[in-house]
Write a protein that holds these residues in place. Structure first.
Motif, mmCIF file in Angstrom:
data_model
loop_
_atom_site.group_PDB
_atom_site.id
_atom_site.type_symbol
_atom_site.label_atom_id
_atom_site.label_comp_id
_atom_site.label_asym_id
_atom_site.label_seq_id
_atom_site.Cartn_x
_atom_site.Cartn_y
_atom_site.Cartn_z
ATOM 1 N N VAL A 80 0.839 -1.197 0.000
ATOM 2 C CA VAL A 80 0.000 0.000 0.000
ATOM 3 C C VAL A 80 0.878 1.254 0.000
ATOM 4 C CG1 VAL A 80 -1.716 1.307 1.305
ATOM 5 C CG2 VAL A 80 -1.902 -1.177 1.128
ATOM 6 N N GLU A 87 1.531 6.860 -6.813
ATOM 7 C CA GLU A 87 0.596 7.933 -7.177
ATOM 8 C C GLU A 87 1.323 9.267 -7.288
ATOM 9 O OE1 GLU A 87 -3.237 8.246 -5.270
ATOM 10 O OE2 GLU A 87 -3.062 6.197 -4.538
ATOM 11 N N LEU B 18 -7.880 6.770 6.630
ATOM 12 C CA LEU B 18 -7.424 7.118 5.284
ATOM 13 C C LEU B 18 -6.539 6.015 4.717
ATOM 14 C CD1 LEU B 18 -6.597 10.892 5.845
ATOM 15 C CD2 LEU B 18 -8.297 9.978 4.258
ATOM 16 N N LEU B 19 -5.714 5.478 5.593
ATOM 17 C CA LEU B 19 -4.809 4.428 5.138
ATOM 18 C C LEU B 19 -5.576 3.185 4.724
ATOM 19 C CD1 LEU B 19 -1.804 4.244 4.810
ATOM 20 C CD2 LEU B 19 -1.647 3.230 7.063
ATOM 21 N N GLY B 22 -6.933 3.808 1.476
ATOM 22 C CA GLY B 22 -5.854 3.651 0.495
ATOM 23 C C GLY B 22 -5.573 2.194 0.219
ATOM 24 N N ALA B 23 -5.632 1.388 1.282
ATOM 25 C CA ALA B 23 -5.384 -0.051 1.109
ATOM 26 C C ALA B 23 -6.432 -0.671 0.215
ATOM 27 C CB ALA B 23 -5.385 -0.731 2.471
ATOM 28 N N ALA B 24 -7.634 -0.144 0.289
ATOM 29 C CA ALA B 24 -8.709 -0.681 -0.551
ATOM 30 C C ALA B 24 -8.695 -0.072 -1.940
ATOM 31 C CB ALA B 24 -10.054 -0.434 0.108
ATOM 32 N N GLY B 25 -7.733 0.791 -2.184
ATOM 33 C CA GLY B 25 -7.557 1.284 -3.547
ATOM 34 C C GLY B 25 -7.973 2.713 -3.782
ATOM 35 N N MET B 26 -8.484 3.380 -2.768
ATOM 36 C CA MET B 26 -8.882 4.756 -3.010
ATOM 37 C C MET B 26 -7.651 5.611 -3.274
ATOM 38 S SD MET B 26 -11.009 7.447 -0.702
ATOM 39 C CE MET B 26 -9.602 8.396 -0.185
ATOM 40 N N PRO B 27 -7.676 6.390 -4.342
ATOM 41 C CA PRO B 27 -6.506 7.228 -4.634
ATOM 42 C C PRO B 27 -6.240 8.192 -3.486
ATOM 43 C CG PRO B 27 -8.043 7.204 -6.480
ATOM 44 C CD PRO B 27 -8.738 6.541 -5.326
ATOM 45 N N MET B 28 -4.974 8.371 -3.199
ATOM 46 C CA MET B 28 -4.586 9.303 -2.140
ATOM 47 C C MET B 28 -4.331 10.695 -2.709
ATOM 48 S SD MET B 28 -4.293 7.747 0.941
ATOM 49 C CE MET B 28 -5.925 7.150 0.591
ATOM 50 N N ASN B 90 1.986 -7.378 1.341
ATOM 51 C CA ASN B 90 2.408 -6.647 0.146
ATOM 52 C C ASN B 90 1.253 -6.336 -0.809
ATOM 53 O OD1 ASN B 90 5.309 -6.340 0.397
ATOM 54 N ND2 ASN B 90 5.370 -8.581 0.349
ATOM 55 N N ALA B 91 0.050 -6.608 -0.360
ATOM 56 C CA ALA B 91 -1.083 -6.460 -1.275
ATOM 57 C C ALA B 91 -1.226 -5.031 -1.786
ATOM 58 C CB ALA B 91 -2.370 -6.878 -0.562
ATOM 59 N N ASP B 92 -1.631 -4.908 -3.041
ATOM 60 C CA ASP B 92 -1.877 -3.588 -3.621
ATOM 61 C C ASP B 92 -3.279 -3.089 -3.291
ATOM 62 O OD1 ASP B 92 0.601 -3.344 -4.879
ATOM 63 O OD2 ASP B 92 -0.062 -4.621 -6.528
ATOM 64 N N PHE B 93 -4.214 -4.011 -3.186
ATOM 65 C CA PHE B 93 -5.590 -3.641 -2.863
ATOM 66 C C PHE B 93 -6.103 -4.598 -1.792
ATOM 67 C CE2 PHE B 93 -4.895 -2.424 -7.259
ATOM 68 C CZ PHE B 93 -5.377 -1.123 -7.294
ATOM 69 N N VAL B 94 -6.826 -4.060 -0.853
ATOM 70 C CA VAL B 94 -7.398 -4.894 0.201
ATOM 71 C C VAL B 94 -8.884 -4.558 0.315
ATOM 72 C CG1 VAL B 94 -7.240 -5.583 2.614
ATOM 73 C CG2 VAL B 94 -5.199 -4.765 1.431
#
Lengths: 101, 262
Positions: A80, A87, B18-19, B22-28, B90-94
């Protein structure tokens, strides 16, 4: 994606290119290089400031991020953190040190 | 002093939220282009290519991790537990619990009589920012009968060994088929698991055509690994809209928008 060798590069955010206005939890950043306006939350702003303070590698960011956020390491998955850095990279807000003008 | 402490804890909690988003893919970072509207691909028959491999891990609560790490698979589809932990880290999306359709969700591991707790879950085990609030596209799909069929593959086999002659010592009595450690590391009885997690892999350069998963009546027919990916894309859209980040999201958005207005 900033991975592999790029993770050892030093990255830097040049404050002189930014015009920043904070509005509560949200910050608006106008980038003079691109002409784009970016909206940041407190997490992404903290990351940008981290790279504006001095050059860091992505590995540094991953290592320092939990302390930067005041959260535990388990709450800050590496993937993450890496994606949030991407980004900034894709928005052109951080650049490898050798590429800095 | 108290106020300051409260403020600090609220601030930390906000960052934590927020984190997780972000982990679930929402753009920061959102970029507002001077060029006004971003063009959205509007062709209903759009397809997208996953240029790199996508691996998906689903736990027994329907939580989902998406990343490009790999998990070593042993005989009978068993998954290496250390790889599972690494993959989650290491996941990109959770995605939170109840994200994956039931057909993709594995059985929960039977309680280990030899230890008080399992699942070194870490941060994914607690509550989620968007937990129960908001609309749930998947639920809507299920309620409306839109998900009408499933032909899963790559399931973990569902065999949760119930041969209960394991007597809690570190012995590797080899007829226990769910915690068999053939890695030989002394004492560890959980090197491999065939319960609690399902692992799905999509190879690089896979083309996904969402409309292939829809029948003539416009009902989704979710199946296979790509079908799960489409469900995750829909979930992402449901929460965050067409906001970059999740590969193929523009294509899915155009289809779902069309279906809502058609």
């Amino acid at each position: 994606m900033a991975e592999g060798m790029e993770s050892t590069w030093l990255w830097f955010a040049d404050r002189s290119h930014f015009c920043i206005h904070d509005m509560g939890e949200v910050s608006y950043l106008y980038c003079m290089r691109s002409g784009d306006t970016h909206v940041f939350n407190t997490v992404s702003m903290a990351i940008l400031e981290y790279f504006a303070e001095k050059p860091h590698s992505i590995a540094d960011l991953i290592e320092d991020f939990p302390e930067l956020m005041g959260l535990s390491r388990e709450e800050c998955p590496r993937g993450v953190v890496r994606r949030m850095f991407n980004e900034l990279d894709e928005a052109g807000l951080v650049m490898p040190l050798e590429a800095a003008p | 002093m108290q106020d300051k402490s409260n403020q600090n804890s609220e601030f930390l909690e906000r960052r934590r939220q927020l984190l997780k988003m972000g982990a679930a893919g929402m753009p920061m970072v959102l970029t507002l282009k001077a060029s006004a509207n971003q063009t959205i691909h509007s062709a209903l028959d759009c397809a997208f290519i996953l240029t790199s491999a996508v691996n998906i891990l689903v736990d027994h609560e329907g939580k989902v991790w998406v990343g490009n790490d790999t998990i070593e698979q042993g005989t009978g589809g068993k998954l290496k537990t250390s790889d599972i932990a690494s993959f989650k880290n290491n996941a990109d999306f959770v995605f939170p619990a109840d994200t994956a359709p039931d057909d993709y969700v594995p059985d929960e591991c039977p309680p280990d009589p030899c230890s008080g707790d399992d699942d070194g879950g870490g941060w994914d085990d607690d509550d989620w920012y968007y937990g129960s609030a908001g609309k749930d596209l998947l639920q809507q799909l299920q309620e409306s009968g839109s998900i009408v069929a499933f032909t899963g593959n790559n399931r973990g086999g569902g065999s949760r060994g119930d041969d209960d002659d394991d007597d809690c010592n570190n012995g590797d009595d080899d007829d226990d088929d769910w915690d068999d450690d053939d890695g030989g590391s002394g004492g560890s009885s959980s090197t491999w698991t065939d319960c609690g997690y399902n692992y799905y892999q999509i190879t690089a350069n896979t083309t996904i055509t969402p409309l292939n998963y829809m029948n003539q009546n416009g009902d989704w027919q979710i199946s296979g690994n790509e079908g799960l990916y489409i469900v995750l894309g829909a979930k992402y859209l449901d929460y965050y809209g067409n906001d970059g980040g999740f590969p193929g999201i523009s294509c899915l958005h155009s289809i779902l928008t069309y279906l809502q207005t058609a």
